[in-house]
Design a protein around this motif. Structure first.
Motif, mmCIF file in Angstrom:
data_model
loop_
_atom_site.group_PDB
_atom_site.id
_atom_site.type_symbol
_atom_site.label_atom_id
_atom_site.label_comp_id
_atom_site.label_asym_id
_atom_site.label_seq_id
_atom_site.Cartn_x
_atom_site.Cartn_y
_atom_site.Cartn_z
ATOM 1 N N ASP A 145 0.827 -1.217 0.000
ATOM 2 C CA ASP A 145 0.000 0.000 0.000
ATOM 3 C C ASP A 145 0.857 1.262 0.000
ATOM 4 O OD1 ASP A 145 -2.421 -1.300 -0.115
ATOM 5 O OD2 ASP A 145 -2.599 -1.486 2.060
ATOM 6 N N GLN A 146 2.018 1.197 0.676
ATOM 7 C CA GLN A 146 2.919 2.348 0.638
ATOM 8 C C GLN A 146 3.338 2.644 -0.799
ATOM 9 O OE1 GLN A 146 3.536 4.528 2.750
ATOM 10 N NE2 GLN A 146 2.895 3.563 4.640
ATOM 11 N N ALA A 185 0.527 4.473 -2.449
ATOM 12 C CA ALA A 185 0.347 5.815 -1.891
ATOM 13 C C ALA A 185 1.482 6.745 -2.314
ATOM 14 C CB ALA A 185 0.263 5.724 -0.360
ATOM 15 N N LEU A 221 1.158 13.362 -8.580
ATOM 16 C CA LEU A 221 0.618 14.730 -8.531
ATOM 17 C C LEU A 221 1.460 15.710 -9.335
ATOM 18 C CD1 LEU A 221 -0.370 15.322 -4.781
ATOM 19 C CD2 LEU A 221 -1.801 14.615 -6.711
ATOM 20 N N LEU A 280 -3.122 0.542 -11.591
ATOM 21 C CA LEU A 280 -4.459 0.468 -10.988
ATOM 22 C C LEU A 280 -5.439 -0.219 -11.937
ATOM 23 C CD1 LEU A 280 -4.718 3.951 -9.199
ATOM 24 C CD2 LEU A 280 -4.262 1.719 -8.152
ATOM 25 N N LEU A 313 -7.785 3.756 0.183
ATOM 26 C CA LEU A 313 -6.864 4.879 0.358
ATOM 27 C C LEU A 313 -7.602 6.199 0.110
ATOM 28 C CD1 LEU A 313 -3.431 4.038 -1.352
ATOM 29 C CD2 LEU A 313 -3.802 4.787 0.994
ATOM 30 N N ARG A 314 -8.453 6.215 -0.912
ATOM 31 C CA ARG A 314 -9.202 7.443 -1.219
ATOM 32 C C ARG A 314 -10.114 7.801 -0.055
ATOM 33 N NH1 ARG A 314 -12.738 7.410 -5.207
ATOM 34 N NH2 ARG A 314 -12.299 9.533 -5.831
ATOM 35 N N VAL A 361 -9.727 7.223 3.228
ATOM 36 C CA VAL A 361 -9.071 7.852 4.387
ATOM 37 C C VAL A 361 -8.568 9.260 4.063
ATOM 38 C CG1 VAL A 361 -8.413 5.735 5.601
ATOM 39 C CG2 VAL A 361 -6.842 6.716 3.923
ATOM 40 N N ALA A 369 0.412 10.859 2.055
ATOM 41 C CA ALA A 369 0.116 9.603 1.362
ATOM 42 C C ALA A 369 0.526 8.396 2.204
ATOM 43 C CB ALA A 369 0.845 9.581 0.008
ATOM 44 N N ALA A 396 -1.834 7.886 4.942
ATOM 45 C CA ALA A 396 -3.078 7.280 4.467
ATOM 46 C C ALA A 396 -2.926 5.762 4.353
ATOM 47 C CB ALA A 396 -3.481 7.887 3.126
ATOM 48 N N ALA A 397 -1.795 5.309 3.776
ATOM 49 C CA ALA A 397 -1.577 3.864 3.628
ATOM 50 C C ALA A 397 -1.478 3.193 5.002
ATOM 51 C CB ALA A 397 -0.316 3.600 2.805
ATOM 52 N N LEU A 417 -5.018 2.820 6.847
ATOM 53 C CA LEU A 417 -5.852 1.694 6.415
ATOM 54 C C LEU A 417 -5.892 0.580 7.448
ATOM 55 C CD1 LEU A 417 -4.977 1.092 2.649
ATOM 56 C CD2 LEU A 417 -6.841 2.417 3.656
ATOM 57 N N ALA A 453 -6.024 21.336 2.059
ATOM 58 C CA ALA A 453 -6.608 20.011 1.938
ATOM 59 C C ALA A 453 -6.854 19.680 0.465
ATOM 60 C CB ALA A 453 -7.897 19.911 2.737
ATOM 61 N N ARG A 458 -4.698 19.400 -1.569
ATOM 62 C CA ARG A 458 -3.660 18.439 -1.943
ATOM 63 C C ARG A 458 -4.125 17.013 -1.652
ATOM 64 N NH1 ARG A 458 1.658 21.608 0.240
ATOM 65 N NH2 ARG A 458 2.836 20.147 -1.031
ATOM 66 N N ALA A 459 -4.831 16.828 -0.540
ATOM 67 C CA ALA A 459 -5.382 15.503 -0.252
ATOM 68 C C ALA A 459 -6.437 15.147 -1.302
ATOM 69 C CB ALA A 459 -5.985 15.473 1.154
ATOM 70 N N ARG A 504 -6.470 16.092 -4.355
ATOM 71 C CA ARG A 504 -5.788 15.711 -5.603
ATOM 72 C C ARG A 504 -5.191 14.311 -5.509
ATOM 73 N NH1 ARG A 504 -1.639 18.993 -7.742
ATOM 74 N NH2 ARG A 504 -1.234 19.918 -5.704
ATOM 75 N N LEU A 505 -4.721 13.952 -4.309
ATOM 76 C CA LEU A 505 -4.255 12.579 -4.096
ATOM 77 C C LEU A 505 -5.393 11.602 -4.365
ATOM 78 C CD1 LEU A 505 -2.063 12.426 -0.835
ATOM 79 C CD2 LEU A 505 -1.440 11.617 -3.107
ATOM 80 N N ARG A 506 -6.589 11.955 -3.916
ATOM 81 C CA ARG A 506 -7.739 11.077 -4.140
ATOM 82 C C ARG A 506 -8.007 10.920 -5.633
ATOM 83 N NH1 ARG A 506 -12.581 12.623 -2.385
ATOM 84 N NH2 ARG A 506 -13.225 10.518 -1.835
ATOM 85 N N VAL A 509 -5.866 11.040 -8.220
ATOM 86 C CA VAL A 509 -4.959 10.135 -8.945
ATOM 87 C C VAL A 509 -5.165 8.679 -8.529
ATOM 88 C CG1 VAL A 509 -3.142 11.816 -9.487
ATOM 89 C CG2 VAL A 509 -3.025 10.534 -7.339
ATOM 90 N N LEU A 510 -5.843 8.473 -7.413
ATOM 91 C CA LEU A 510 -6.107 7.096 -6.970
ATOM 92 C C LEU A 510 -7.445 6.578 -7.488
ATOM 93 C CD1 LEU A 510 -4.814 7.394 -3.314
ATOM 94 C CD2 LEU A 510 -3.951 5.782 -5.030
ATOM 95 N N ASP A 511 -8.116 7.415 -8.299
ATOM 96 C CA ASP A 511 -9.438 7.024 -8.777
ATOM 97 C C ASP A 511 -9.288 6.131 -10.008
ATOM 98 O OD1 ASP A 511 -12.056 6.728 -9.223
ATOM 99 O OD2 ASP A 511 -12.507 8.859 -9.529
ATOM 100 N N VAL A 512 -9.788 4.915 -9.907
ATOM 101 C CA VAL A 512 -9.611 3.978 -11.023
ATOM 102 C C VAL A 512 -10.903 3.754 -11.807
ATOM 103 C CG1 VAL A 512 -7.667 2.724 -10.104
ATOM 104 C CG2 VAL A 512 -9.955 2.096 -9.372
ATOM 105 N N ARG A 513 -11.954 4.478 -11.401
ATOM 106 C CA ARG A 513 -13.203 4.223 -12.116
ATOM 107 C C ARG A 513 -13.143 4.789 -13.525
ATOM 108 N NH1 ARG A 513 -16.864 6.508 -7.408
ATOM 109 N NH2 ARG A 513 -15.214 8.026 -7.705
#
Lengths: 251, 251
Positions: free
Chosen positions: A207-208, A211, A218, A231, A244-245, A247, B211, B214-215, B218, B238, B240-241, B243-245, B247-251
């Protein structure tokens, strides 16, 4: 420092093979290459259980069922040379573990590599700690170079697994950083008497990676592409990215 | 090894103060404590610009406008003792930088600490690299212990900034890992001739903290609490958080 040309067979009674642990009876001569490998194997076992400063050449000779002069015949540079030969053998073994063919999702592949790594760490315990902690009496520019070679192999093979031909500075920094997190985590794991279950630590490291890649994505298009590709391949494991999203959700 | 009790003032002409760089004219005696500090400052400057093995006691004496016997009077253990004294001074300075009072959002605070850290790294350049890279001739169990003390101070003060009294194993692992990422990133930065803008590297490290937390969140409720608290304090940062979400979006 390399061993001087060794004779075709050593002159000192040696323990029965197979098995590298000596028996006190039934000594016999060993062919040169076999003896060399036996001495290195015995040294690795000793360096794995005690800090290098607590392992003497006499200990190695005794555990190998050999005489001190015989050990010197193979390793004229004494304990330091034997240590470096043992380290080189361990480094090759570890680099070999990175090069395996992998199958499954990217997370499963990463988990498999980490399982191999932690098995290696568990096996080499004290030697691994002493080397990576720094300040050991046996640490030299040569031993550091061997460790750096392993790190470079890990970097190269990770990038290859990621399907990257030429990594830019931020993607390189990401992979290097993650490798240092793996090293640090395995040292902590040993320090704390392996209290954390190794599977938990392994999953934490997987997971690290995701993340840390997200934080790099970014600001780095190459990493963003790599992460999106990973992914997309995850399948059901992408639920970890989804968690992750969650949290990171501050709403 | 400590310096032997030194006389109230040394007997060898010394350069004019203020300023630690010697001038070739106008030598005068220095009070003991001042001379000791001058020698350490001169040594730090030399160790910052060259690997330790390329700095000799004669170099230090010459740069300090002092004689070799005078340097030995203060540092009877020679170069190794002077190196360790210089390292201790640098370590105290660095630990002091972590202990500053901070204001702003958590991200701004972390960025401020990192700015101080990178200023220190830039100032100590070659000495910093040699020490952290390992395998240096001047590296001993004592120098490693000094470096470990700094890491422990960084861990303690980071946890204090996070408002944590007693950190569990995963939160501790997270902070330690992030500190090793900071170290590795600063070494890479020096290696590559400071090619990456330091502000970019700093912001990357701030995002890495979020990041990596966040990992860890979990699987660790304590880290989840800390992260939620930090994100709630971020305000506009926030984003920035968020934006992290993305890039983690796989839908």
């Amino acid at each position: 420092m390399e061993a001087r040309p060794a004779p075709a067979s050593d002159q000192v009674p040696a323990p029965d093979l197979p098995g590298l642990r000596p028996r006190r009876t039934g000594y016999r001569r060993l062919p040169v290459q076999q003896r060399r490998e036996q001495l290195i194997a015995v040294a690795l076992e000793l360096f794995a259980s005690r800090p290098p400063e607590e392992v003497s050449l006499d200990d190695v000779a005794e555990a190998a069922g050999a005489s001190r002069p015989l050990v010197y015949r193979y390793f004229a540079g004494g304990k330091q040379q034997l240590y470096e030969a043992a380290l080189r053998t361990a480094a090759e073994e570890l680099s070999g573990r990175f090069a395996v063919r992998l199958s499954g999702t990217p997370s499963e592949q990463l988990a498999a590599v980490l399982d191999g790594y932690f098995a290696f760490v568990a096996e080499h315990d004290a030697g691994y700690s002493a080397l990576l902690r720094g300040g050991s009496v046996v640490e030299t520019a040569r031993t550091s170079a061997i460790v750096d070679d392993v790190r470079r192999a890990a970097l190269r093979l990770t990038l290859r697994h990621l399907g990257v031909r030429e990594a830019g500075p931020l993607l390189t920094l990401l992979v290097r950083s993650w490798i240092s997190v793996v090293e640090g985590a395995s040292l902590s794991w040993l320090d704390e008497g392996r209290a954390l279950p190794v599977t938990e630590l392994r999953d934490w490291l997987v997971d690290q990676f995701t993340a840390m890649a997200a934080a790099t994505a970014l600001r780095d298009p190459q990493t963003a592409d790599v992460l999106a590709g990973l992914l997309a391949l995850e399948g059901p494991d992408a639920s970890r990215a989804a968690r992750l999203r969650e949290v990171l959700d501050v709403r």
